[in-house]
Scaffold this motif. Structure first.
Motif, short mmCIF file in Angstrom:
data_model
loop_
_atom_site.label_atom_id
_atom_site.label_comp_id
_atom_site.label_asym_id
_atom_site.label_seq_id
_atom_site.Cartn_x
_atom_site.Cartn_y
_atom_site.Cartn_z
N LEU A 1 -11.05 -60.70 41.41
CA LEU A 1 -10.78 -59.34 41.85
C LEU A 1 -9.99 -58.57 40.78
O LEU A 1 -10.32 -57.42 40.45
N LEU A 2 -8.97 -59.20 40.22
CA LEU A 2 -8.17 -58.52 39.19
C LEU A 2 -8.97 -58.28 37.91
O LEU A 2 -8.81 -57.25 37.25
N ALA A 3 -9.84 -59.22 37.58
CA ALA A 3 -10.69 -59.03 36.40
C ALA A 3 -11.62 -57.82 36.59
O ALA A 3 -11.83 -57.02 35.67
N ALA A 4 -12.16 -57.69 37.81
CA ALA A 4 -13.04 -56.56 38.10
C ALA A 4 -12.30 -55.23 38.01
O ALA A 4 -12.91 -54.18 37.77
N GLY B 1 -9.93 -54.65 35.79
CA GLY B 1 -9.41 -54.47 34.44
C GLY B 1 -7.99 -54.93 34.27
O GLY B 1 -7.25 -54.43 33.44
N HIS B 2 -7.60 -55.90 35.08
CA HIS B 2 -6.30 -56.58 34.99
C HIS B 2 -5.09 -55.64 35.08
O HIS B 2 -4.29 -55.52 34.14
N PRO B 3 -4.89 -55.03 36.24
CA PRO B 3 -3.70 -54.19 36.41
C PRO B 3 -2.40 -54.99 36.35
O PRO B 3 -1.34 -54.43 36.04
N GLU B 4 -2.45 -56.28 36.63
CA GLU B 4 -1.25 -57.11 36.63
C GLU B 4 -0.65 -57.27 35.24
O GLU B 4 0.49 -57.74 35.11
N ARG B 5 -1.38 -56.85 34.21
CA ARG B 5 -0.88 -56.94 32.84
C ARG B 5 -0.21 -55.65 32.37
O ARG B 5 0.24 -55.57 31.21
N ALA B 6 -0.12 -54.65 33.25
CA ALA B 6 0.32 -53.32 32.84
C ALA B 6 1.82 -53.09 32.99
O ALA B 6 2.30 -52.01 32.65
N PHE B 7 2.58 -54.08 33.47
CA PHE B 7 4.00 -53.87 33.72
C PHE B 7 4.75 -55.19 33.55
O PHE B 7 4.16 -56.27 33.61
N ARG B 8 6.06 -55.10 33.33
CA ARG B 8 6.90 -56.29 33.29
C ARG B 8 7.23 -56.68 34.73
O ARG B 8 7.67 -55.84 35.52
N ALA B 9 7.06 -57.94 35.05
CA ALA B 9 7.23 -58.38 36.44
C ALA B 9 8.40 -59.36 36.57
O ALA B 9 8.70 -60.12 35.65
N ILE B 10 9.02 -59.31 37.73
CA ILE B 10 10.00 -60.33 38.14
C ILE B 10 9.39 -60.97 39.38
O ILE B 10 9.15 -60.29 40.39
N HIS B 11 9.11 -62.26 39.33
CA HIS B 11 8.38 -62.95 40.40
C HIS B 11 9.38 -63.74 41.24
O HIS B 11 10.14 -64.55 40.71
N ALA C 1 -13.57 -51.26 46.28
CA ALA C 1 -14.87 -51.23 45.62
C ALA C 1 -15.10 -52.52 44.84
O ALA C 1 -16.21 -53.10 44.87
N ALA C 2 -14.08 -52.99 44.14
CA ALA C 2 -14.21 -54.24 43.39
C ALA C 2 -14.38 -55.42 44.33
O ALA C 2 -15.17 -56.34 44.07
N ALA C 3 -13.66 -55.42 45.46
CA ALA C 3 -13.76 -56.51 46.42
C ALA C 3 -15.17 -56.61 46.98
O ALA C 3 -15.65 -57.70 47.30
N ALA C 4 -15.86 -55.47 47.06
CA ALA C 4 -17.22 -55.46 47.61
C ALA C 4 -18.22 -56.19 46.72
O ALA C 4 -19.30 -56.56 47.17
N THR C 5 -17.86 -56.40 45.45
CA THR C 5 -18.79 -57.05 44.53
C THR C 5 -18.63 -58.56 44.51
O THR C 5 -19.42 -59.26 43.86
N LEU C 6 -17.58 -59.08 45.17
CA LEU C 6 -17.30 -60.52 45.12
C LEU C 6 -18.16 -61.28 46.11
O LEU C 6 -18.47 -60.79 47.20
N ALA D 1 -3.47 -56.83 45.23
CA ALA D 1 -4.23 -56.14 44.19
C ALA D 1 -3.96 -54.63 44.23
O ALA D 1 -3.85 -53.98 43.17
N ILE D 2 -3.84 -54.06 45.43
CA ILE D 2 -3.51 -52.63 45.54
C ILE D 2 -2.13 -52.38 44.92
O ILE D 2 -1.93 -51.39 44.21
N ALA D 3 -1.18 -53.25 45.20
CA ALA D 3 0.17 -53.09 44.62
C ALA D 3 0.11 -53.08 43.10
O ALA D 3 0.71 -52.21 42.44
N PHE D 4 -0.61 -54.03 42.52
CA PHE D 4 -0.71 -54.10 41.06
C PHE D 4 -1.36 -52.84 40.50
O PHE D 4 -0.92 -52.28 39.48
#
Length: 454
Positions: free
Chosen positions: A46-49, A51-61, A122-127, A139-142
């Motif tokens: 899902l994140l690959a579809a 374009g990897h939003p999770e790579r756009a910010f510094r995260a604290i997990h 929309a991306a989820a619909a392709t999986l 994914a929405i949060a990212f």
């Protein structure tokens, strides 16, 4: 290409429509997760579809069993006080679905939610396999954080750690592990070491970790995970210490938490409107603030006192004034319940009337034993769907321990009965056992949980 899933074809135009769409998804907050667990493959696709939003910010997990939400809130408040644009996630929500993704103190606005949700659905619909409720929300949060151009995001794990949807964050600036206890045993394992291994699954190679595992067994697992992955580790009790300070004599009930935290970088006197049992959480936040100064390029420690003092973290150590007063605390594991009982015993007068719910994977016998000092009247509620123990079972078990306990057909009916009981006895209502119950009670009382700090 796979046929689009019905729930993902829609493009919601409002938060209400989005929530209705997500209600069609598998939700492991309301039903038992599969015993065999799952993989991260679906979430990664899902994140690959997207374009990897999770790579756009510094995260604290942030992961752990207890205190994740309080730590995430206090960390986000600290980053915000230091002038950073901060996003953060938490679950479950209490009153409004929008609470799950925030920018600063408040939930992201409806327009941002809807804009971020459209490409995700929309991306989820392709999986080939439909993503779950929590995977979609994560994914929405990212995606929302990417669009909002946040400087940093504090991301709270949902269930476990190793296979949680949030564990797709590639290289966080910091990983935080709160107290680890028995939790979701059908999925994470029966013994504490197994559960700790799942929680410590968020540790990444070379990424600093701050942790307060809470027991030697869990600590050994966290140490091993950090050693194996070359992750620098700061442990509460070894690399930092805390001193729990007595409440101020002039403090109203419930008294705020006051603690002195000593770290290798300095000492901090911190006060927050949290339960006395949350002292470890404030110490973790202090450690985290120091560890984050280098990767975020910002001095954070000076803002800790202000950031903690201004918290408005609803559903925890939360007094709603009225006749009768209602004290809301979603404690649901032994250490948190013990701290809650200690707070309640500091209040003069008769014990409270309890409004109570508990998940099936929580220890009901331990809860009854810990709540014994408050023994009196109890209303048992259905607040957790298929994951919850039935009100009939809860009431019967408390009644066998000497309580005047009754099953309620709904949270609303239980709250009304508890309020009548408390008024008759000149006492107050205590809502506990579940964060979902806490949220339902706040909603019925006309409260909101929107601003997380003042």
């Amino acid at each position: 290409m796979p046929e689009p899933h019905a729930a993902a074809r829609r493009s919601p135009r409002s938060l209400a429509e989005l929530e209705a769409t997500l209600a069609e998804r598998t939700d492991y907050e309301l039903q038992e997760p599969p015993a065999g667990g799952w993989t991260l493959d679906r979430m990664r696709s899902l994140l690959a579809a997207l374009g990897h939003p999770e790579r756009a910010f510094r995260a604290i997990h942030v992961a752990g069993t207890a205190g994740k939400g309080s730590v995430a809130c206090a960390l986000a408040s600290t980053l915000d006080a230091a002038g950073l644009r901060v996003g953060w996630t938490t679950s479950p929500h209490l009153v409004s679905f929008a609470e799950r993704v925030r920018l600063g103190a408040r939930p992201a606005n409806e327009a941002l939610w809807v804009e971020a949700a459209a490409p995700v659905l929309a991306a989820a619909a392709t999986l080939a396999e439909p993503p779950t409720y929590f995977e979609i929300v994560t994914a929405i949060a990212f995606e929302l954080f990417r669009r909002a151009r946040v400087d940093a995001a504090v991301v709270e794990a949902g269930l476990g750690g190793r296979l949680d949807a949030t564990n797709t964050l590639p290289a966080p600036a910091l990983c935080v592990l709160t107290r680890i206890a028995r939790d979701h045993t059908a999925l994470l394992g029966e013994d504490l070491a197994s559960i700790a291994r799942e929680k410590a699954g968020i540790v990444k190679a070379g990424v600093p970790v701050v942790a307060a595992p809470g027991s030697p067994e869990a600590e050994a697992v966290v140490r091993a995970a950090c050693r194996d992955r070359g992750a620098p580790l700061s442990l509460l009790g070894h690399d930092a210490s805390l001193e729990l300070l007595p409440p101020s004599p002039s403090a109203a009930w419930p008294p705020p938490l006051r603690t002195r935290v000593a770290t290798p970088w300095g000492e901090h006197l911190l006060e927050a409107p949290l339960a006395q049992g949350a002292a470890d959480n404030l110490a973790l936040v202090a450690l985290a603030a120091h560890r984050l100064e280098e990767p975020l390029g910002r001095s954070l420690a000076p803002y800790l006192p202000q950031a903690c003092r201004r918290l408005r973290w609803r559903g925890r150590h939360d007094l709603v004034p009225g006749q009768p007063p209602v004290f809301v605390d979603g404690a649901h594991e032994p250490a948190s319940l013990a701290a809650l009982v200690d707070t309640c015993r500091r209040r003069a007068g008769p014990p409270p009337t309890l409004l109570f719910a508990l998940a099936r994977d929580k220890d009901l016998a331990a809860a009854i034993r810990l709540l014994e000092p408050l023994r009196g009247t109890l209303q048992a509620c259905p607040a957790l769907g298929a994951r919850g123990r039935t009100p009939v079972e809860i009431a019967a078990r408390f009644a066998a321990a000497g309580w005047e306990a009754s099953p309620a057909p709904s949270v609303a009916a239980g709250l009304e009965a508890a309020r009548r009981s408390a008024l008759r006895r000149g006492s107050y209502v205590l809502v506990t056992g579940s964060l979902r119950l806490a949220g339902a009670a706040l909603s019925l009382l006309g409260e909101d949980a929107a601003p997380a700090w003042d």
